[in-house]
Scaffold this active site. Structure first.
Site, PDB file in Angstrom:
ATOM      1  CG  ASP A 130      -1.788   1.223   1.310  1.00  0.00           C
ATOM      2  OD1 ASP A 130      -2.171   1.755   0.247  1.00  0.00           O
ATOM      3  OD2 ASP A 130      -2.088   1.664   2.439  1.00  0.00           O
ATOM      4  CD  GLU A 169      -5.002   0.551  -2.182  1.00  0.00           C
ATOM      5  OE1 GLU A 169      -5.480  -0.381  -1.529  1.00  0.00           O
ATOM      6  OE2 GLU A 169      -4.941   1.715  -1.783  1.00  0.00           O
ATOM      7  CG  ASP A 215      -0.249   3.120   6.405  1.00  0.00           C
ATOM      8  OD1 ASP A 215      -0.040   3.417   7.601  1.00  0.00           O
ATOM      9  OD2 ASP A 215      -0.680   3.907   5.554  1.00  0.00           O
TER      10      ASP A 215
END
Length: 172
Positions: free
Chosen positions: A10, A69, A142
């Site tokens: 992420d 992501e 996160d």
């Protein structure tokens, strides 16, 4: 299908989350999760911290595949999307430098795969990550998001393998 280690990422310009799982026959096991604190320094230094930090995670845990992501593009705050895109680029470079195949998933895809709702909030996603990995561990947001990305990739690759096998058998 054999077990595979998957690194989920992420990316962020302040914190970059990472999560490692091992996926085997539709079951996933937690290996590691955390986040890189890259808030200090000029942007070039922060991007280098993402690259070197993820490179160290990759060396330590030896994943075989990576999933990152995608950056959500918002017209209202295009500058923020640009900065996130740079962090994402550094993360992808760390994976590519290690020779890992990289898959990319939109946030809505991850939320749908993990929580069954493409608009799920962070708490719902974090809860489902704990359920799917059978852990009570609390993760930084996160890290939970990175684990969700890794789990999404595990689901997608399992589905592709099963569909491919079914199609090959059906069509000879």
């Amino acid at each position: 299908m054999t077990a595979v280690r998957i690194l989920g990422v992420d990316p962020g310009s302040r914190y970059t989350g990472y999560g490692l799982i091992e996926s085997d026959k539709g079951r996933s096991r937690l290996l590691a999760a955390g986040r890189l604190d890259v808030r200090e320094g000029a942007m070039a230094d922060r991007l280098l911290a993402v690259l070197t930090g993820l490179s160290e995670v990759i060396r330590e845990h030896a994943p075989q595949e990576a999933a990152v992501e995608e950056t959500f593009v918002n017209r209202v705050n295009a500058a923020s999307a640009l900065v996130l895109g740079q962090a994402r680029g550094a993360a992808i470079c760390a994976c590519a430098q290690a020779g890992l195949p990289v898959s990319e998933y939109a946030a809505a895809q991850v939320k749908l795969a993990i929580a069954g709702n493409g608009r799920a909030d962070k708490d719902q996603v974090a809860h489902m990550v704990r359920v799917l990995l059978n852990t009570r561990d609390a993760f930084a947001a996160d890290a939970a998001d990175a684990l969700a990305v890794a789990l999404t990739h595990a689901h997608v690759r399992t589905s592709r393998a099963r569909t491919g096998d079914a199609l090959r058998r059906a069509w000879g």
